[in-house]
Design an enzyme around this catalytic site. Structure first.
Site, PDB file in Angstrom:
ATOM      1  N   ALA A 225       0.830  -1.128  -0.054  1.00  0.00           N
ATOM      2  CA  ALA A 225      -0.189  -0.067  -0.155  1.00  0.00           C
ATOM      3  C   ALA A 225       0.977   1.336  -0.223  1.00  0.00           C
ATOM      4  CB  ALA A 225      -0.896   0.063   1.223  1.00  0.00           C
TER       5      ALA A 225
ATOM      6  N   ARG B 159      10.893   7.260  -1.281  1.00  0.00           N
ATOM      7  CA  ARG B 159      12.333   7.662  -1.583  1.00  0.00           C
ATOM      8  C   ARG B 159      12.698   7.029  -2.926  1.00  0.00           C
ATOM      9  NH1 ARG B 159      14.918   4.678   3.370  1.00  0.00           N
ATOM     10  NH2 ARG B 159      12.714   3.847   3.654  1.00  0.00           N
TER      11      ARG B 159
ATOM     12  N   LYS C  96      12.298  -7.184 -40.727  1.00  0.00           N
ATOM     13  CA  LYS C  96      11.018  -6.836 -40.020  1.00  0.00           C
ATOM     14  C   LYS C  96       9.875  -7.756 -40.437  1.00  0.00           C
ATOM     15  CE  LYS C  96       8.083  -4.245 -40.664  1.00  0.00           C
ATOM     16  NZ  LYS C  96       7.017  -3.171 -41.242  1.00  0.00           N
TER      17      LYS C  96
ATOM     18  N   ASN D 289       9.042  -1.244 -48.978  1.00  0.00           N
ATOM     19  CA  ASN D 289       7.740  -1.752 -48.462  1.00  0.00           C
ATOM     20  C   ASN D 289       6.700  -0.821 -48.127  1.00  0.00           C
ATOM     21  OD1 ASN D 289       9.194  -1.140 -46.301  1.00  0.00           O
ATOM     22  ND2 ASN D 289       8.053  -2.467 -44.852  1.00  0.00           N
TER      23      ASN D 289
ATOM     24  N   ARG E 145      17.528  -1.370 -65.018  1.00  0.00           N
ATOM     25  CA  ARG E 145      18.201  -0.208 -65.036  1.00  0.00           C
ATOM     26  C   ARG E 145      18.871   0.626 -66.224  1.00  0.00           C
ATOM     27  NH1 ARG E 145      22.726  -4.521 -63.791  1.00  0.00           N
ATOM     28  NH2 ARG E 145      23.622  -5.013 -65.997  1.00  0.00           N
TER      29      ARG E 145
HETATM   30  C1  UD1 Z   1       8.917  -3.278   8.453  1.00  0.00           C
HETATM   31  C2  UD1 Z   1       8.998  -3.987   9.813  1.00  0.00           C
HETATM   32  C3  UD1 Z   1      10.311  -3.963  10.163  1.00  0.00           C
HETATM   33  C4  UD1 Z   1      11.208  -4.961   9.287  1.00  0.00           C
HETATM   34  C5  UD1 Z   1      11.028  -4.256   7.769  1.00  0.00           C
HETATM   35  C6  UD1 Z   1      11.483  -5.267   6.685  1.00  0.00           C
HETATM   36  C7  UD1 Z   1       6.948  -3.189  10.861  1.00  0.00           C
HETATM   37  C8  UD1 Z   1       6.451  -2.218  12.024  1.00  0.00           C
HETATM   38  N1  UD1 Z   1       8.349  -3.186  10.729  1.00  0.00           N
HETATM   39  O1  UD1 Z   1       9.601  -2.135   8.473  1.00  0.00           O
HETATM   40  O2  UD1 Z   1      10.385  -4.889  11.629  1.00  0.00           O
HETATM   41  O3  UD1 Z   1      12.607  -5.056   9.774  1.00  0.00           O
HETATM   42  O4  UD1 Z   1       9.606  -4.260   7.779  1.00  0.00           O
HETATM   43  O5  UD1 Z   1      11.855  -4.419   5.660  1.00  0.00           O
HETATM   44  O6  UD1 Z   1       6.138  -3.921  10.218  1.00  0.00           O
HETATM   45  N2  UD1 Z   1       2.778  -1.166   4.059  1.00  0.00           N
HETATM   46  C9  UD1 Z   1       1.398  -1.146   3.818  1.00  0.00           C
HETATM   47  N3  UD1 Z   1       0.319  -0.429   4.528  1.00  0.00           N
HETATM   48  C10 UD1 Z   1       1.147   0.451   5.623  1.00  0.00           C
HETATM   49  C11 UD1 Z   1       2.628   0.473   5.772  1.00  0.00           C
HETATM   50  C12 UD1 Z   1       3.159  -0.426   5.195  1.00  0.00           C
HETATM   51  O7  UD1 Z   1       0.822  -1.816   3.070  1.00  0.00           O
HETATM   52  O8  UD1 Z   1       0.415   1.272   6.291  1.00  0.00           O
HETATM   53  C13 UD1 Z   1       3.559  -1.862   3.283  1.00  0.00           C
HETATM   54  C14 UD1 Z   1       4.681  -1.111   2.498  1.00  0.00           C
HETATM   55  O9  UD1 Z   1       4.103  -0.705   1.463  1.00  0.00           O
HETATM   56  C15 UD1 Z   1       5.793  -2.122   2.456  1.00  0.00           C
HETATM   57  C16 UD1 Z   1       5.550  -2.895   3.637  1.00  0.00           C
HETATM   58  O10 UD1 Z   1       4.280  -2.732   4.195  1.00  0.00           O
HETATM   59  O11 UD1 Z   1       5.606  -2.955   1.170  1.00  0.00           O
HETATM   60  C17 UD1 Z   1       6.557  -2.500   4.602  1.00  0.00           C
HETATM   61  O12 UD1 Z   1       6.509  -1.265   5.227  1.00  0.00           O
HETATM   62  P1  UD1 Z   1       7.537  -0.578   5.478  1.00  0.00           P
HETATM   63  O13 UD1 Z   1       6.971   0.987   5.994  1.00  0.00           O
HETATM   64  O14 UD1 Z   1       8.397  -0.318   4.654  1.00  0.00           O
HETATM   65  O15 UD1 Z   1       8.084  -1.076   6.962  1.00  0.00           O
HETATM   66  P2  UD1 Z   1       9.489  -0.925   7.426  1.00  0.00           P
HETATM   67  O16 UD1 Z   1       9.937   0.261   8.288  1.00  0.00           O
HETATM   68  O17 UD1 Z   1      10.401  -1.397   6.594  1.00  0.00           O
END
Ligand code: UD1
Ligand code: CA
Length: 479
Positions: free
Chosen positions: A12, A17, A355, A390, A444
């Site tokens: 989600a 970044r 092609k 062509n 030709r």
């Molecule tokens: C999370 C873990 C962390 C772990 C790390 C590994 C938690 C609180 N922390 O941290 O312990 O080491 O992953 O990569 O879970 N996402 C949603 N909805 C949300 C928030 C996040 O779908 O509301 C999805 C993000 O798109 C992503 C994944 O969940 O694909 C992880 O979320 P992210 O915010 O990257 O968590 P981290 O801080 O990396």
């Protein structure tokens, strides 16, 4: 215990970044999107259902899923209030789900299917309520740390920003991938709070809550820590691509493919390469490309969605949606555009472009040609500099060259036109009318030589001097 298995994939968050208008999980990594790799790994688990949690750029992710994985269900998390919130929303949308649920992140594409299987099997075999996949890494910065008791039992996860100094020293991290008993997960998710530095619902809190509820919690340590790497920016994306490239190349070399320079060889995860294929430096093999045994590719060759038969050679060339038959030779410097079909033993050589063209068995287009919207019969010879006109400016027309026909150098075949089997076209001809079998076509202007023209028009020049010298010499020797 129910034997039902499913997966929830979190995707989600936009991934700010990446600095992209494209959702993070849709960025490409050797033939699949990040999400595509995760879906591929989960597919091997033989799951009953897969649910992807979408939110930011939901329309982009939905369109991708509809095209690539139509069996996948989506649940919308309108606001990203944390990983725990995301899973809670997903489970609320599928109240009938039972058994084991795997939770994985859409931005961690390097997880091997075998590792996921190991996680699920260890989880079910131990009768755990929650099992977290962990890894021991050199640089745990920013990741959740796994806090264990003295006897090694998993106590809880603490996020980097909430960790105490001694917890920050822990190098075993949470991969973000878990197996849960669905019923227990539902109960525990109802209890999580937002009492943390980010004010989010953390899925990771479920580990401690489950243990406190008296249910077994375990961990599976991933032996290869590169498998759990996530992607947050494009520098990490490049690093993931490097790791995956090495993994793909190593697997191929172990299966009998020679890769002369793995560092400059980029082969998509979707490509198939047979044994005893030789891949020279600087090649990219993409998409649905498949290369059969004994063929030689490169150096410096890009093949996209291209099928190469056995014992063929494609040297310093570029091919897209082409088929290269058994033993055919391509290049150096050939460009095979979509729907180029080279039959067995044919040749498309230096600076030739094809092609939408069928090149018959053993036919040769050795140099400097354009052959488009055409069929070239078996054994035909297309001389140097032959082109097919062509395009009328409005539409594309077809050209046919029959079996064994011989088109001499620098001829133009103006489509629509047919040069039949065993017909002959004289060099420098512009062919606008069909040529029947066995006929010679000369199209030709006839040559005329004007005697004394240089002496008359260019007297005193270097050309004139050369001419005079030659004429005098020939007189002396009585020619
Ligand atoms: C999370 C873990 C962390 C772990 C790390 C590994 C938690 C609180 N922390 O941290 O312990 O080491 O992953 O990569 O879970 N996402 C949603 N909805 C949300 C928030 C996040 O779908 O509301 C999805 C993000 O798109 C992503 C994944 O969940 O694909 C992880 O979320 P992210 O915010 O990257 O968590 P981290 O801080 O990396
Ligand atoms: Ca992350």
């Amino acid at each position: 215990m129910s034997s039902e298995r499913s997966a929830i994939i979190l995707a989600a968050g936009l991934g700010t970044r990446m600095k992209s208008t494209k959702h993070k999980v849709l960025h490409e990594l050797l033939g699949r999107t990040l999400l595509g790799h995760v879906l591929r790994s989960t597919k091997s688990l033989d799951l009953d259902r897969r649910i992807v949690v979408i939110g930011a750029a939901a329309d982009q992710v939905t369109a991708h899923l509809e095209a690539q994985a139509p069996d996948v269900e989506t649940v919308l998390q309108a606001e990203q209030l944390g990983t725990g919130h995301a899973v809670r929303i997903a489970l609320e949308a599928v109240p009938d789900l039972t058994g084991t649920v795997v939770v994985a992140c859409g931005d961690a594409p390097l997880l091997r299917p075998e590792t996921l299987s190991r996680l699920v099997e260890a989880h079910e075999k131990a009768g755990n309520a929650a099992t977290v996949l962990t890894a021991v890494v050199d640089d745990p910065h920013g990741l959740g740390r796994i806090v264990r008791s003295e006897d090694g039992a998993v106590l809880r996860n603490v996020e980097h920003r909430d960790a105490e100094a001694e917890e920050l020293a822990i190098r075993e991290i949470n991969s973000g991938t878990y197996a849960f008993d669905v019923a227990v997960l539902r109960e525990q998710l109802a209890k999580i709070t937002t009492a943390n530095d980010q004010g989010e619902e953390y899925l990771t809190d479920v580990l401690e809550l489950t243990r406190e509820a008296g249910r077994p919690v375990g961990a599976v340590v991933c032996e290869d820590p590169t498998e759990v790497l996530g992607c947050n920016d494009r520098a990490q994306l490049a690093e993931l691509r490097r790791i995956l490239r090495e993994r793909i190349n190593t697997d191929l070399m172990r299966s009998g493919v020679t890769i002369e320079d793995p560092a400059t060889t980029w082969i998509d995860a979707t490509v198939k390469v047979g044994p005893d294929v030789l891949i020279r430096p600087g090649c990219q093999l993409k998409g649905a490309t498949a290369v059969d045994s004994g063929s030689e590719i490169g150096p410096d060759t890009t093949l996209t969605d291209t099928i190469v038969g056995a014992d063929a050679a494609v040297v310093r060339s570029h091919a897209d949606q082409a088929t290269v038959g058994k033993g055919a030779k391509v290049g150096p410097y050939a460009h095979l555009r979509p729907a180029s079909k080279l039959a067995e033993g044919s040749k498309v050589g230096a600076f030739a472009e094809t092609k939408n063209a069928e090149i018959g068995a053993g036919a040769k287009i050795p140099h400097l040609s354009y052959i488009g919207d055409a069929a070239v019969g078996a054994g035909a010879n297309i001389g140097c500099g032959v082109i097919v006109a062509n395009y009328s400016g409005e539409s594309k027309q077809r050209t046919e060259v029959g079996a064994g026909a011989f088109i001499s150098c620098n001829s133009t075949l103006v489509a629509p036109v047919k040069v039949d089997d065993g017909a002959y076209v004289a060099a420098g001809s512009t062919i606008t009318e069909d040529v029947a079998p066995g006929e010679l076509a000369i199209a030709r202007a006839r040559q005329t030589n004007k005697q004394g023209w240089v002496a008359e028009r260019l007297a005193g020049t270097a050309v004139d001097e050369a001419a005079r010298r030659a004429i005098a010499e020939r007189r002396e020797i009585g020619e």
